[in-house]
Design a protein around this motif. Structure first.
Motif, PDB file in Angstrom:
ATOM      1  N   LYS A  92     -22.409  -3.494  -1.315  1.00 38.48           N
ATOM      2  CA  LYS A  92     -22.597  -3.258   0.112  1.00 38.48           C
ATOM      3  C   LYS A  92     -24.067  -3.403   0.511  1.00 38.48           C
ATOM      4  CE  LYS A  92     -18.599  -0.288   1.004  1.00 38.48           C
ATOM      5  NZ  LYS A  92     -18.130   1.059   1.426  1.00 38.48           N
ATOM      6  N   ALA A  93     -24.974  -3.077  -0.429  1.00 39.81           N
ATOM      7  CA  ALA A  93     -26.408  -3.178  -0.146  1.00 39.81           C
ATOM      8  C   ALA A  93     -26.942  -4.588  -0.376  1.00 39.81           C
ATOM      9  CB  ALA A  93     -27.171  -2.183  -1.014  1.00 39.81           C
ATOM     10  N   GLY A  94     -26.095  -5.488  -0.866  1.00 40.28           N
ATOM     11  CA  GLY A  94     -26.527  -6.854  -1.132  1.00 40.28           C
ATOM     12  C   GLY A  94     -27.327  -7.007  -2.403  1.00 40.28           C
ATOM     13  N   ALA A  95     -27.266  -5.994  -3.302  1.00 40.61           N
ATOM     14  CA  ALA A  95     -28.038  -6.029  -4.541  1.00 40.61           C
ATOM     15  C   ALA A  95     -27.332  -6.810  -5.642  1.00 40.61           C
ATOM     16  CB  ALA A  95     -28.316  -4.601  -5.029  1.00 40.61           C
ATOM     17  N   MET A  96     -26.068  -7.167  -5.446  1.00 40.06           N
ATOM     18  CA  MET A  96     -25.340  -8.007  -6.389  1.00 40.06           C
ATOM     19  C   MET A  96     -24.231  -8.714  -5.616  1.00 40.06           C
ATOM     20  SD  MET A  96     -23.120  -5.262  -8.637  1.00 40.06           S
ATOM     21  CE  MET A  96     -22.347  -6.604  -9.563  1.00 40.06           C
ATOM     22  N   PRO A  97     -23.677  -9.790  -6.191  1.00 36.86           N
ATOM     23  CA  PRO A  97     -22.670 -10.554  -5.452  1.00 36.86           C
ATOM     24  C   PRO A  97     -21.472  -9.700  -5.059  1.00 36.86           C
ATOM     25  CG  PRO A  97     -23.431 -11.774  -7.379  1.00 36.86           C
ATOM     26  CD  PRO A  97     -23.998 -10.391  -7.494  1.00 36.86           C
ATOM     27  N   THR A  98     -21.023  -9.863  -3.818  1.00 37.32           N
ATOM     28  CA  THR A  98     -19.835  -9.155  -3.350  1.00 37.32           C
ATOM     29  C   THR A  98     -18.605  -9.686  -4.064  1.00 37.32           C
ATOM     30  OG1 THR A  98     -20.819  -8.829  -1.170  1.00 37.32           O
ATOM     31  CG2 THR A  98     -18.430  -8.617  -1.322  1.00 37.32           C
ATOM     32  N   ALA A  99     -17.689  -8.796  -4.373  1.00 37.88           N
ATOM     33  CA  ALA A  99     -16.481  -9.187  -5.089  1.00 37.88           C
ATOM     34  C   ALA A  99     -15.652 -10.163  -4.273  1.00 37.88           C
ATOM     35  CB  ALA A  99     -15.649  -7.949  -5.423  1.00 37.88           C
ATOM     36  N   VAL A 100     -15.100 -11.150  -4.951  1.00 37.67           N
ATOM     37  CA  VAL A 100     -14.125 -12.040  -4.329  1.00 37.67           C
ATOM     38  C   VAL A 100     -12.919 -11.187  -3.927  1.00 37.67           C
ATOM     39  CG1 VAL A 100     -12.568 -13.982  -4.739  1.00 37.67           C
ATOM     40  CG2 VAL A 100     -14.902 -14.033  -5.645  1.00 37.67           C
ATOM     41  N   GLY A 101     -12.369 -11.448  -2.768  1.00 35.10           N
ATOM     42  CA  GLY A 101     -11.270 -10.622  -2.281  1.00 35.10           C
ATOM     43  C   GLY A 101     -11.730  -9.529  -1.334  1.00 35.10           C
ATOM     44  N   GLY A 102     -13.069  -9.344  -1.245  1.00 33.07           N
ATOM     45  CA  GLY A 102     -13.617  -8.389  -0.297  1.00 33.07           C
ATOM     46  C   GLY A 102     -13.693  -6.973  -0.826  1.00 33.07           C
ATOM     47  N   ILE A 103     -14.507  -6.142  -0.153  1.00 32.67           N
ATOM     48  CA  ILE A 103     -14.684  -4.744  -0.553  1.00 32.67           C
ATOM     49  C   ILE A 103     -14.508  -3.779   0.615  1.00 32.67           C
ATOM     50  CG2 ILE A 103     -16.199  -5.263  -2.499  1.00 32.67           C
ATOM     51  CD1 ILE A 103     -18.590  -4.639  -0.690  1.00 32.67           C
ATOM     52  N   ASP A 104     -14.348  -4.295   1.835  1.00 30.50           N
ATOM     53  CA  ASP A 104     -14.257  -3.420   3.003  1.00 30.50           C
ATOM     54  C   ASP A 104     -13.015  -2.528   2.968  1.00 30.50           C
ATOM     55  OD1 ASP A 104     -16.600  -4.483   3.949  1.00 30.50           O
ATOM     56  OD2 ASP A 104     -15.626  -5.938   5.281  1.00 30.50           O
ATOM     57  N   HIS A 105     -11.984  -2.941   2.244  1.00 28.03           N
ATOM     58  CA  HIS A 105     -10.741  -2.176   2.194  1.00 28.03           C
ATOM     59  C   HIS A 105     -10.715  -1.162   1.055  1.00 28.03           C
ATOM     60  CE1 HIS A 105     -10.456  -5.481  -0.578  1.00 28.03           C
ATOM     61  NE2 HIS A 105      -9.305  -5.086  -1.062  1.00 28.03           N
ATOM     62  N   ILE A 106     -11.851  -1.010   0.348  1.00 28.46           N
ATOM     63  CA  ILE A 106     -11.911  -0.108  -0.809  1.00 28.46           C
ATOM     64  C   ILE A 106     -12.867   1.036  -0.504  1.00 28.46           C
ATOM     65  CG2 ILE A 106     -12.607   0.083  -3.234  1.00 28.46           C
ATOM     66  CD1 ILE A 106     -11.620  -2.775  -3.600  1.00 28.46           C
ATOM     67  N   GLN A 107     -12.453   2.258  -0.851  1.00 28.37           N
ATOM     68  CA  GLN A 107     -13.265   3.442  -0.616  1.00 28.37           C
ATOM     69  C   GLN A 107     -13.258   4.311  -1.865  1.00 28.37           C
ATOM     70  OE1 GLN A 107     -11.832   6.137   2.429  1.00 28.37           O
ATOM     71  NE2 GLN A 107     -13.867   7.005   2.784  1.00 28.37           N
TER      72      GLN A 107
END
Length: 333
Positions: free
Chosen positions: A303-318
């Protein structure tokens, strides 16, 4: 189920030898964990794969260090190699955590990385895992004299949940062994010479079952595939081949429920247990490598842009931290 549209009706197939360019592509993505026992005898414990990098040092003076995912039981095997004879009784009332964790001393643990033209024996600078999951995360640093040659290729995580019948590829290392060992030239273990053997394995099969609540004595979110996993392959990754999409790890190789070490017949269905990779987002690593560096989850790093965002997205994960020190991870899809 067999591989779709396969005229030979096979359940799985090893395609490593037929794809040398793909083998070369995956080689810099993988590491092998190498542990030394009290007699300085080395042994390979399992596989890991690079998912990104973090800074080492301070915010003003940094260098890259690899973030590597593996199976937690690979680290347990490391511990067993390092301590073949435990110093505590088999059934004590209390065993300190230090007795259960692998030693990170440079003379006790290294990670073997090999690129297309160079290799290195990496240092393990940090590790983290949850007792409830067979997933672990490590920070691996190159030796100073090889730092410029250390160019790992990351495999991003994939939060996609596979479905039964999906075709998947398993990428790991097989044939891991040590030979031609000469004793160290001094008491510190320096000067030791040996030959490490391993090969990149690429296997194709299908997803045979999904287990959101765990499977048998594997109490974590996982799925099984028709691909047999042999010793040393634990800690490798599984991905869904999709046109126009990057290769990304939707699973981490944990075990083979059939103990199918002898399976070589493509007509026999394996039952490898694969941990869902999206749960690895709960693992915490330092934001930069220093004694006072704050820890954050891989999800927070993304979320902070410190590593590649996961394929499939992360907005739906908490991820929610609980009062008992544990966590709850949920997804809205």
């Amino acid at each position: 189920m067999p591989i779709p549209n396969d005229p030979q009706n096979r359940y799985w197939v090893d395609v490593s030898s037929a794809n040398p360019k793909l083998v070369d592509k995956f080689r810099p993505c993988l590491v092998g964990f190498l542990a030394f026992n009290y007699e300085r005898i080395p042994d390979l414990a399992g596989t890991g794969f690079v998912i990104g990098a973090v800074s080492i040092g301070t915010p003003k003076k940094t260098a890259d260090i690899a973030i590597v995912i593996t199976a937690k039981h690979v680290l347990e095997h490391v511990r067993n190699i390092q301590r073949p004879v435990p110093w505590h009784a088999p059934s004590p009332l209390f065993v300190p955590a230090s007795a259960k964790a692998p030693l990170l001393h440079e003379e006790k643990l290294r990670a073997l990385w090999m690129g297309t033209e160079s290799g290195d024996m990496l240092f393990t600078r940090h590790l983290t895992y949850h007792d409830s999951l067979d997933i672990a995360c490590c920070l691996l640093a190159p030796q100073e004299e090889y730092a410029t040659q250390f160019k790992p290729i990351p495999i991003p995580l994939d939060t996609t949940r596979p479905s039964i019948g999906d075709v998947v590829h398993m990428v790991s290392q097989g044939g891991m062994k040590i030979s031609d060992r000469l004793p160290p030239t001094n008491v510190s273990g320096a000067g030791q010479i040996f030959t490490a053997h391993r090969r990149v394995s690429i296997r194709i099969g299908t997803v045979t079952a999904i287990y959101p609540q765990g499977f048998r004595h594997y109490p974590w979110q996982c799925f099984t595939t028709s691909i047999p996993a042999e010793p040393g392959m634990s800690g490798g990754f599984v991905y869904l081949p999709r046109d126009g999409m990057p290769i990304a790890a939707c699973g981490i190789v944990c075990a083979d429920a059939l103990a199918s070490e002898k399976i070589t017949d493509y007509s026999v269905c394996g039952e490898s247990v694969i941990a869902c990779a999206w749960v690895a987002l709960t693992l915490k690593v330092p934001q930069y490598y220093a004694s006072d560096a704050p820890l954050c989850t891989l999800l927070e790093m993304m979320k902070a842009g410190a590593m590649p965002t996961a394929v499939g997205g992360i907005d739906h994960i908490q991820i929610i931290d609980r009062d008992d020190g544990g966590f709850t991870i949920t997804r809205s899809d």
